[in-house]
Scaffold this active site. Sequence first.
Site, PDB file in Angstrom:
ATOM      1  N   CYS A   1       0.837  -1.198   0.000  1.00 15.62           N
ATOM      2  CA  CYS A   1       0.000   0.000   0.000  1.00 15.62           C
ATOM      3  C   CYS A   1       0.874   1.250   0.000  1.00 15.62           C
ATOM      4  O   CYS A   1       1.858   1.333   0.746  1.00 15.62           O
ATOM      5  CB  CYS A   1      -0.920   0.004   1.217  1.00 15.62           C
TER       6      CYS A   1
ATOM      7  N   CYS B   1      -0.754   5.571   7.417  1.00 14.78           N
ATOM      8  CA  CYS B   1      -2.045   5.034   7.857  1.00 14.78           C
ATOM      9  C   CYS B   1      -1.874   4.117   9.065  1.00 14.78           C
ATOM     10  O   CYS B   1      -0.999   3.246   9.082  1.00 14.78           O
ATOM     11  CB  CYS B   1      -2.717   4.269   6.712  1.00 14.78           C
TER      12      CYS B   1
ATOM     13  N   GLN C   1     -16.539 -11.806  11.627  1.00 12.66           N
ATOM     14  CA  GLN C   1     -15.102 -11.807  11.417  1.00 12.66           C
ATOM     15  C   GLN C   1     -14.763 -10.998  10.167  1.00 12.66           C
ATOM     16  O   GLN C   1     -15.453 -11.061   9.157  1.00 12.66           O
ATOM     17  CB  GLN C   1     -14.584 -13.242  11.266  1.00 12.66           C
TER      18      GLN C   1
ATOM     19  N   ASN D   1     -21.714 -18.289  14.634  1.00 12.90           N
ATOM     20  CA  ASN D   1     -20.644 -18.625  13.699  1.00 12.90           C
ATOM     21  C   ASN D   1     -20.135 -20.050  13.882  1.00 12.90           C
ATOM     22  O   ASN D   1     -19.914 -20.780  12.902  1.00 12.90           O
ATOM     23  CB  ASN D   1     -19.490 -17.630  13.869  1.00 12.90           C
TER      24      ASN D   1
ATOM     25  N   GLU E   1     -24.470 -15.773  24.757  1.00 10.77           N
ATOM     26  CA  GLU E   1     -23.930 -14.506  24.254  1.00 10.77           C
ATOM     27  C   GLU E   1     -24.512 -13.366  25.072  1.00 10.77           C
ATOM     28  O   GLU E   1     -25.650 -13.434  25.542  1.00 10.77           O
ATOM     29  CB  GLU E   1     -24.290 -14.356  22.768  1.00 10.77           C
TER      30      GLU E   1
ATOM     31  N   CYS F   1      -8.484 -13.565  20.472  1.00  9.88           N
ATOM     32  CA  CYS F   1      -7.980 -12.401  19.737  1.00  9.88           C
ATOM     33  C   CYS F   1      -6.963 -11.617  20.569  1.00  9.88           C
ATOM     34  O   CYS F   1      -6.553 -10.526  20.177  1.00  9.88           O
ATOM     35  CB  CYS F   1      -9.131 -11.492  19.306  1.00  9.88           C
TER      36      CYS F   1
END
Length: 448
Positions: free
Chosen positions: A78, A84, A281, A315, A331, A405
Amino acid sequence: MGRRRKKKLPEMPVAATIESLSHDGRGIARLDGKTTFIDNALPGEQVFFQYTYMRRKFDEGRAVEILEASPDRVEPPCAHALICGGCSLQHVAPASQIRRKEAVLAEQLAHFGGLQPESWLAPLTGPVTGYRGKARMGAKFIDARGETLVGFREKRNSFIADLHRCEVLIPEVGHRLDDLRALMDGLESRHRIPQIEVARGDDAVALVFRHLDPLPAADLAKLVAFCQDKGLQLYLQPGNESTVHRVWPEQGEERLYYRHAPHGPDTEGAELAFHPTDFTQVNAEINRRMVPLALDLLEVEAHHQVLDLFCGLGNFTIPAARRAARVVGVEGSDAMVERGYENARRNDLENLEFHAWDLSREPEGQPWARQAYHRVLLDPPRSGALEMVRLMPHFGADRLVYVSCNPATLARDAGELVARGYRLKAAGVMDMFPHTAHVESIAVFDRR
């Protein structure tokens, strides 16, 4: 007492040798005993860098000339990689990025959990450009320039970067940033649209425009015409997320969808619908491979009762229900529970149930928490699943799969699981966010 003056930065570039890489992808050098974090610098490199901030305990800078390059250095895909803030590792070869993320996972497991897995899983990799199908971009009209900026924030500040093209976003949007800027320039409401959200399904891409005031009819017509011309769906958000609604096309289902890739009879045809602002995701290719991998590692059999914690819109829950006797998804969001049931009906599944509960709290007699399970899958947010892992002996599952994550909270929770009678059988990384320092991982635990 007077205000402390900001320390004046040296005007001339300074030479440095880069010793290591920080967890956020910056080179680390030590000058006169003081740690300096340097953007666009890699371990082993000799660089000239410009100071950007000087603090009492550490300094920050940006490499402006590479005197001796690392063999891991590549040309960023990029043109905006240096400014960025969306990516931090575009100057690192993809294979080296994976090795770094594996090292971060191993370091975190050892540091926070005192653990090493019995085996390492092969990394899950996919495309390194054009992969990001979910994003929230800022928009701001700059009066002094007479034009709109659209995209991500600059590195280490809140300004929107001057982007013309993004190589990690899906091309339908990332290669059309100039078109979006021109569209915004022509709107009467250009000062009052601070955000554009992107969401991709298998057969459609949606743009969600957040607007702070009602849109004039002429602006609305321009937004509709743009999306018609580019083949995009148009949603507007005049308030909080509950106000998001589709404007174009006027007919048809107000849901995007994605389909899990065929993986034997258990995931064939599994299709999940979602609203553009629902959590999904960002990397569809990795997700299609991650879900069957997780279920294979979980070793779900036809007689099993499975608990899916932090299940989102289903998911993992929906594909798991094709293998197991029964699946329970939990959830924190009522909206996601509703979406889970929608997806169960969409896939003609009746052997599952969904519950809403804040999983950072004790279940306090919740019916799903009073049951035993053969298998448990956890996919928590960055804060981890500490309260839930402490309950694992109560659930009685012989095997757990933990999708993470954040390797630090995974390591912490892994230590808790081992203390409660589980062993860390295997772990590995999944490259959900190429070119970023984000480490997505998966771990398997067996009861001893």
